[in-house]
Design a protein around this motif. Structure first.
Motif, PDB file in Angstrom:
ATOM      1  N   ILE A   1     -11.727  -3.161  50.623  1.00  0.00           N
ATOM      2  CA  ILE A   1     -12.147  -4.523  50.926  1.00  0.00           C
ATOM      3  C   ILE A   1     -10.985  -5.507  50.800  1.00  0.00           C
ATOM      4  O   ILE A   1     -11.000  -6.581  51.393  1.00  0.00           O
ATOM      5  N   ASP A   2      -9.965  -5.135  50.049  1.00  0.00           N
ATOM      6  CA  ASP A   2      -8.834  -6.040  49.847  1.00  0.00           C
ATOM      7  C   ASP A   2      -7.540  -5.254  49.674  1.00  0.00           C
ATOM      8  O   ASP A   2      -7.530  -4.028  49.754  1.00  0.00           O
ATOM      9  N   ASN A   3      -6.476  -6.006  49.437  1.00  0.00           N
ATOM     10  CA  ASN A   3      -5.146  -5.424  49.279  1.00  0.00           C
ATOM     11  C   ASN A   3      -4.744  -5.289  47.812  1.00  0.00           C
ATOM     12  O   ASN A   3      -3.562  -5.158  47.508  1.00  0.00           O
ATOM     13  N   ASN A   4      -5.707  -5.334  46.903  1.00  0.00           N
ATOM     14  CA  ASN A   4      -5.379  -5.344  45.478  1.00  0.00           C
ATOM     15  C   ASN A   4      -4.633  -4.096  45.027  1.00  0.00           C
ATOM     16  O   ASN A   4      -3.825  -4.154  44.096  1.00  0.00           O
ATOM     17  N   LEU A   5      -4.883  -2.966  45.671  1.00  0.00           N
ATOM     18  CA  LEU A   5      -4.188  -1.742  45.278  1.00  0.00           C
ATOM     19  C   LEU A   5      -2.684  -1.887  45.449  1.00  0.00           C
ATOM     20  O   LEU A   5      -1.903  -1.486  44.582  1.00  0.00           O
TER      21      LEU A   5
END
Length: 490
Positions: free
Chosen positions: A413-417
């Motif tokens: 869902i996001d680029n947090n990784l």
């Protein structure tokens, strides 16, 4: 009789610009206050507007309540024996048996009490002496062209003619890029352990190791580019400018993360220009997830690349708009929070990509539809350039990319990784401040790539690096992929 005031169009624009500027300044102040005093996580509840603030005006003290004496009896609580934390089972044990004094001659052992205490040994520096006996043969010496002396070959060393073994080289590199210890601090540590090593010696050893690891880094880059789903982001690094004494240049680490194989590559470039992703991704085709930075526009225009956006960046915009429009900000963040709750459930249950896709279509899509309708209805909220207007416009502008994850179970869902993989760079910047040159920055990008990939695969970077340095000289080019962290076997 009331007097009608007419405001010119020009004056109205000036007022709107002033209001937007005030809003921006308040937003910056709030961001600074959160940085200094707020919680580190953005996942926070909004403050109740009816709740008193520490910064509100003083109110008259309330009258002191009447005191009332109450007496009662209760059972005296028993003192509980303090519970000792259990030490991890994987740690090695050194047993120490303590016998009592004056044991009676007829005593029989009936059991034992075991107490475990955590201890640590500081690194021990030792010298590896490689002794190779020589043997002489009178028979061989009499044969033409055959030497009469027999001696074993010297075991392969990472750096020929160097006095430093793989463990020392790995220690220096991991200390700098994982533990963020500059060379001068490592020099002090080596001194405490009984050995004097100059900072220049460490730097020279690092450069030689980087030249040795360069083919393996190229192999890692190829493995990442073969993936059909990548995440991309960038982070800054100060680089010493050789043309201006004492000045530094602001360079960039472009990070490319392959979540499906848990690997990341940092590509250093002197600028944030679009040529960075254009060049690195020229052989890539598939799914690419980024923030809204325009530097990826050329890649996004390609027919063989499908773009995805980052919901965390959209959420951040609305959180920053809280001061400007608390009600709308909270409404947006609440809807986004519901989406993340679904993602957390899928992660905690360790669901397959197929099952996650099914749940997204059933539960996340209705929330996204509601969110899109809300964005359309509130697209004119606030004055132009206000933070709430910017948050809404930012989200609407990226909406096709934001909602696309609903159709791909493997996409996050996001680029947090990838932001998590960049975080060590920020920690490193605080310690060693800058890279000494563009070449040094490129070496740092390579080492960060290896160390981050080790972390993603939960591998001890020190053990991995010792093994690689011990074997890479004898490894065929076709077998280099076996040394990559995600293929590492201890």
């Amino acid at each position: 009789m009331e007097q009608q005031v007419t405001i010119s169009k020009k004056r109205l624009e000036e007022l709107e610009k002033s209001a937007a500027r005030v809003d921006k300044l308040e937003q910056q102040i709030q961001a600074l206050m959160r940085t200094l005093y707020g919680r580190s996580s953005e996942r926070r509840a909004f403050v109740d507007p009816n709740q008193l603030s520490l910064f509100e005006e003083e109110t008259p003290p309330a009258p002191a309540p009447e005191k009332q004496q109450i007496s009662y009896t209760r059972n005296k609580p028993q003192k509980k024996k303090p519970v000792r934390a259990e030490l991890p089972a994987h740690l090695p044990r050194k047993e120490e048996i303590v016998e009592p004094d004056n044991i009676p001659e007829d005593a029989v052992k009936i059991g034992e009490e075991i107490t475990e205490v955590l201890e640590i040994e500081v690194p021990k520096i030792w010298v590896r002496r490689i002794v190779r006996p020589k043997y002489a043969s009178k028979t061989n010496s009499e044969k033409e062209g055959v030497s009469g002396v027999v001696i074993a070959s010297l075991p392969e060393l990472p750096l020929p003619r160097s006095i430093y073994g793989a463990s020392v080289l790995a220690y220096i590199i991991v200390s700098k890029y994982v533990d963020h210890l500059p060379f001068y601090r490592q020099r002090q540590m080596f001194s405490r352990y009984g050995y004097q090593m100059a900072e220049s010696t460490m730097g020279e050893a690092l450069n030689k190791v980087c030249r040795l690891l360069r083919p393996l880094f190229e192999q890692l880059r190829l493995e990442v580019l073969k993936q059909h789903y990548l995440q991309a982001d960038e982070s800054t690094i100060k680089v010493q400018d050789s043309h201006k004494k004492g000045a530094t240049h602001l360079g960039y680490f472009w990070a490319y993360h392959g979540p499906l194989i848990r690997a990341v590559v940092f590509d250093y470039l002197a600028s944030r220009a679009k040529e960075g992703p254009n060049l690195f991704l020229q052989t890539f085709s598939g799914l690419l997830q980024t923030d809204g930075y325009k530097g990826y526009n050329d890649v996004a225009a390609r027919t063989d690349v499908t773009m995805f956006a980052c919901m965390a960046h959209a959420r951040r915009k609305f959180i920053e708009a809280e001061k400007n429009d608390a009600q709308r900000s909270k409404q947006a963040v609440d809807m986004i929070r519901k989406l993340y709750k679904i993602e957390s459930y899928c992660r905690e249950e360790n669901l397959s990509y197929e099952k996650r896709l099914e749940i997204r279509k059933q539960e996340s899509k209705p929330i996204m539809d509601e969110f899109k309708q809300w964005l359309d209805e509130n697209s004119g909220a606030g004055v132009p350039k206000s933070s709430i207007r910017e948050a809404i416009n930012y989200t609407l502008g990226l909406w096709p990319r934001l909602q696309r994850y609903l159709s791909h179970g493997e996409v996050e869902i996001d680029n947090n990784l990838i932001e998590n993989t960049i975080r060590p760079i920020a920690l490193g910047r605080k310690n060693y401040l800058f890279a000494g040159s563009h070449d040094a920055a490129q070496n740092a990008a390579m080492i960060y790539s290896f160390m981050a990939t080790c972390k993603l695969n939960k591998i001890d970077p020190d053990k991995w690096l010792v093994k690689v340095l011990s074997e890479i000289n004898e490894t065929k080019t076709s077998d280099l992929h076996k040394l990559l962290p995600f293929n590492f076997k201890d």
